[in-house]
Design a protein around this motif. Structure first.
Motif, PDB file in Angstrom:
ATOM      1  N   ASP A 108       0.066  26.746   5.537  1.00 46.73           N
ATOM      2  CA  ASP A 108      -0.925  25.727   5.810  1.00 46.73           C
ATOM      3  C   ASP A 108      -1.204  25.125   4.561  1.00 46.73           C
ATOM      4  N   VAL A 109      -0.663  23.934   4.440  1.00 47.04           N
ATOM      5  CA  VAL A 109      -0.766  22.860   3.249  1.00 47.04           C
ATOM      6  C   VAL A 109      -2.056  22.657   2.867  1.00 47.04           C
ATOM      7  N   ALA A 110      -2.968  22.330   3.772  1.00 46.47           N
ATOM      8  CA  ALA A 110      -3.969  21.641   3.557  1.00 46.47           C
ATOM      9  C   ALA A 110      -4.944  22.995   2.727  1.00 46.47           C
ATOM     10  N   ARG A 111      -4.974  24.162   3.447  1.00 42.58           N
ATOM     11  CA  ARG A 111      -5.576  25.287   2.852  1.00 42.58           C
ATOM     12  C   ARG A 111      -5.145  25.646   1.731  1.00 42.58           C
ATOM     13  N   ILE A 112      -3.865  25.520   1.308  1.00 42.06           N
ATOM     14  CA  ILE A 112      -3.307  25.946  -0.037  1.00 42.06           C
ATOM     15  C   ILE A 112      -3.814  25.040  -1.089  1.00 42.06           C
ATOM     16  N   THR A 113      -3.849  23.806  -0.713  1.00 43.86           N
ATOM     17  CA  THR A 113      -4.635  22.646  -1.454  1.00 43.86           C
ATOM     18  C   THR A 113      -5.962  22.978  -1.918  1.00 43.86           C
ATOM     19  N   GLN A 114      -6.637  23.545  -0.790  1.00 40.05           N
ATOM     20  CA  GLN A 114      -8.181  23.615  -0.913  1.00 40.05           C
ATOM     21  C   GLN A 114      -8.459  24.929  -1.775  1.00 40.05           C
ATOM     22  N   CYS A 115      -7.250  26.044  -1.580  1.00 37.08           N
ATOM     23  CA  CYS A 115      -7.434  27.309  -2.342  1.00 37.08           C
ATOM     24  C   CYS A 115      -7.178  26.825  -3.811  1.00 37.08           C
ATOM     25  N   MET A 116      -6.103  26.268  -4.023  1.00 34.88           N
ATOM     26  CA  MET A 116      -5.809  25.885  -5.644  1.00 34.88           C
ATOM     27  C   MET A 116      -6.939  25.190  -6.340  1.00 34.88           C
ATOM     28  N   THR A 117      -7.418  24.137  -5.547  1.00 33.04           N
ATOM     29  CA  THR A 117      -8.288  23.199  -6.164  1.00 33.04           C
ATOM     30  C   THR A 117      -9.655  24.267  -6.452  1.00 33.04           C
ATOM     31  N   ALA A 118     -10.110  24.853  -5.512  1.00 34.70           N
ATOM     32  CA  ALA A 118     -11.067  25.653  -5.724  1.00 34.70           C
ATOM     33  C   ALA A 118     -11.112  26.945  -6.618  1.00 34.70           C
ATOM     34  N   ASN A 119      -9.853  27.381  -6.953  1.00 34.22           N
ATOM     35  CA  ASN A 119      -9.444  28.161  -7.833  1.00 34.22           C
ATOM     36  C   ASN A 119      -8.839  27.803  -9.185  1.00 34.22           C
ATOM     37  N   LYS A 120      -9.141  26.686  -9.619  1.00 31.58           N
ATOM     38  CA  LYS A 120      -8.432  26.122 -10.804  1.00 31.58           C
ATOM     39  C   LYS A 120      -8.557  27.171 -11.734  1.00 31.58           C
ATOM     40  N   ARG A 121      -9.411  27.517 -12.068  1.00 39.41           N
ATOM     41  CA  ARG A 121      -9.620  28.391 -13.292  1.00 39.41           C
ATOM     42  C   ARG A 121      -8.820  29.868 -13.303  1.00 39.41           C
ATOM     43  N   GLN A 122      -8.295  30.253 -12.102  1.00 38.12           N
ATOM     44  CA  GLN A 122      -7.527  31.146 -12.018  1.00 38.12           C
ATOM     45  C   GLN A 122      -5.790  30.761 -12.108  1.00 38.12           C
ATOM     46  N   LEU A 123      -5.702  29.496 -11.979  1.00 36.40           N
ATOM     47  CA  LEU A 123      -4.380  29.029 -12.154  1.00 36.40           C
ATOM     48  C   LEU A 123      -3.831  28.956 -13.724  1.00 36.40           C
ATOM     49  N   SER A 124      -2.510  29.020 -14.099  1.00 40.96           N
ATOM     50  CA  SER A 124      -2.019  28.978 -15.438  1.00 40.96           C
ATOM     51  C   SER A 124      -2.446  27.439 -15.691  1.00 40.96           C
ATOM     52  N   PRO A 125      -2.473  27.667 -17.155  1.00 41.14           N
ATOM     53  CA  PRO A 125      -2.661  26.167 -17.808  1.00 41.14           C
ATOM     54  C   PRO A 125      -1.706  25.255 -17.519  1.00 41.14           C
ATOM     55  N   GLN A 126      -0.404  25.646 -17.350  1.00 38.36           N
ATOM     56  CA  GLN A 126       0.644  24.548 -16.914  1.00 38.36           C
ATOM     57  C   GLN A 126       0.426  24.191 -15.467  1.00 38.36           C
ATOM     58  N   CYS A 127      -0.250  24.864 -14.606  1.00 34.76           N
ATOM     59  CA  CYS A 127      -0.280  24.442 -13.279  1.00 34.76           C
ATOM     60  C   CYS A 127      -1.749  23.628 -13.378  1.00 34.76           C
ATOM     61  N   ARG A 128      -2.658  24.273 -13.922  1.00 34.02           N
ATOM     62  CA  ARG A 128      -3.837  23.637 -13.769  1.00 34.02           C
ATOM     63  C   ARG A 128      -4.152  22.075 -14.180  1.00 34.02           C
ATOM     64  N   ARG A 129      -3.201  21.478 -15.108  1.00 37.20           N
ATOM     65  CA  ARG A 129      -3.086  20.308 -15.640  1.00 37.20           C
ATOM     66  C   ARG A 129      -2.870  19.363 -14.366  1.00 37.20           C
ATOM     67  N   HIS A 130      -2.250  20.057 -13.441  1.00 38.75           N
ATOM     68  CA  HIS A 130      -1.705  19.130 -12.160  1.00 38.75           C
ATOM     69  C   HIS A 130      -2.769  18.805 -11.372  1.00 38.75           C
ATOM     70  N   PHE A 131      -4.010  19.568 -11.591  1.00 38.21           N
ATOM     71  CA  PHE A 131      -5.108  19.458 -10.594  1.00 38.21           C
ATOM     72  C   PHE A 131      -6.295  18.914 -11.310  1.00 38.21           C
ATOM     73  N   ARG A 132      -6.225  17.977 -12.083  1.00 42.58           N
ATOM     74  CA  ARG A 132      -7.249  17.277 -12.629  1.00 42.58           C
ATOM     75  C   ARG A 132      -7.784  15.945 -11.840  1.00 42.58           C
TER      76      ARG A 132
END
Length: 82
Positions: free
Chosen positions: A58-82
């Motif tokens: 579910d792409v929409a839910r993955i997007t929501q999850c990654m956006t909501a959990n930015k602090r848990q993402l690696s620094p290299q991934c988190r920069r794509h969610f600014r």
């Protein structure tokens, strides 16, 4: 056969990331799937699987999850969610 299934899961996660991280997409707002850059897919593949894997495919839910959990993402991934 186990290796084949792992590869299918990885390919699925990468395809979903391509849609989620497409440039200019506003993440889930884009209606047409587009590929993210190779760098975006590389930076976020493990994060998508580890942090939000329960939402695949579910792409929409993955997007929501990654956006909501930015602090848990690696620094290299988190920069794509600014």
């Amino acid at each position: 056969m186990k290796i084949g299934m792992s590869r299918v899961c990885l390919v699925t996660a990468m395809a979903l990331l391509a849609v989620v991280l497409s440039p200019g997409s506003g993440f889930a707002q884009r209606k047409q799937p587009a590929e993210g850059t190779l760098q975006q897919r590389k930076d976020c593949a493990d994060d998508a699987r580890m942090v939000c894997g329960r939402f695949i495919p579910d792409v929409a839910r993955i997007t929501q999850c990654m956006t909501a959990n930015k602090r848990q993402l690696s620094p290299q991934c988190r920069r794509h969610f600014r």
